[in-house]
Design a protein around this motif. Structure first.
Motif, short mmCIF file in Angstrom:
data_model
loop_
_atom_site.label_atom_id
_atom_site.label_comp_id
_atom_site.label_asym_id
_atom_site.label_seq_id
_atom_site.Cartn_x
_atom_site.Cartn_y
_atom_site.Cartn_z
N SER A 47 0.82 -1.20 0.00
CA SER A 47 0.00 0.00 0.00
C SER A 47 0.87 1.26 0.00
N ALA A 48 0.52 2.21 -0.87
CA ALA A 48 1.25 3.48 -0.91
C ALA A 48 1.09 4.23 0.41
N LEU A 49 -0.02 4.02 1.08
CA LEU A 49 -0.28 4.67 2.36
C LEU A 49 0.72 4.23 3.42
N GLU A 50 1.26 3.02 3.28
CA GLU A 50 2.21 2.50 4.25
C GLU A 50 3.66 2.86 3.92
N ARG A 51 3.87 3.53 2.79
CA ARG A 51 5.24 3.90 2.41
C ARG A 51 5.77 4.97 3.36
N ASP A 52 6.99 4.78 3.81
CA ASP A 52 7.64 5.72 4.72
C ASP A 52 7.68 7.11 4.07
N PRO A 53 7.16 8.13 4.73
CA PRO A 53 7.17 9.47 4.14
C PRO A 53 8.57 9.94 3.73
N GLN A 54 9.60 9.51 4.43
CA GLN A 54 10.96 9.90 4.05
C GLN A 54 11.34 9.30 2.69
N MET A 55 10.84 8.10 2.40
CA MET A 55 11.09 7.47 1.11
C MET A 55 10.34 8.21 0.01
N VAL A 56 9.12 8.66 0.31
CA VAL A 56 8.34 9.44 -0.65
C VAL A 56 9.07 10.75 -0.93
N LEU A 57 9.59 11.37 0.10
CA LEU A 57 10.35 12.61 -0.05
C LEU A 57 11.57 12.38 -0.95
N ALA A 58 12.25 11.25 -0.75
CA ALA A 58 13.41 10.92 -1.60
C ALA A 58 12.97 10.76 -3.05
N ASP A 59 11.80 10.17 -3.27
CA ASP A 59 11.29 10.02 -4.64
C ASP A 59 11.04 11.38 -5.28
N ILE A 60 10.53 12.33 -4.51
CA ILE A 60 10.31 13.69 -5.02
C ILE A 60 11.64 14.34 -5.36
#
Length: 98
Positions: A47-60
């Motif tokens: 689930s994308a909801l369970e992705r670590d926000p820091q990892m999402v930030l790295a993707d950005i």
């Protein structure tokens, strides 16, 4: 979401041929043939909801996704401060609690 790969020969021309399934042999082709290969994309894991926000930030930061996608898909809000993306912790908590 994931997507399968495909091949296009002479895209946008009357001779265009699209291959969406695996084939054993499709050549030879005449000189000047244009070949476009579009590779498949993975749909992710879990689930994308369970992705670590820091990892999402790295993707950005790496240009893999934009802030709007992070918010819509992963429920992670970011703000730009002094030319650097950071997580808006309060907004992210609200998004993920909904």
């Amino acid at each position: 979401n994931g997507r399968a790969g495909f091949f296009v020969f002479n895209p946008g021309t009357p001779d265009e041929r699209v291959y969406t399934k695996r084939v054993a042999s499709i050549g030879p082709f005449p000189k000047g043939t244009v070949f476009r290969s579009t590779t498949g994309g993975g749909g992710g894991w879990g689930s994308a909801l369970e992705r670590d926000p820091q990892m999402v930030l790295a993707d950005i930061r790496n240009g893999f996704i934009d802030p709007a996608t992070a918010k819509k898909v992963c429920y992670v809000a970011v703000v730009e401060k002094n030319g650097e993306w950071t997580i808006d912790q309060q907004q992210t908590q609200k998004l993920r609690a909904a």
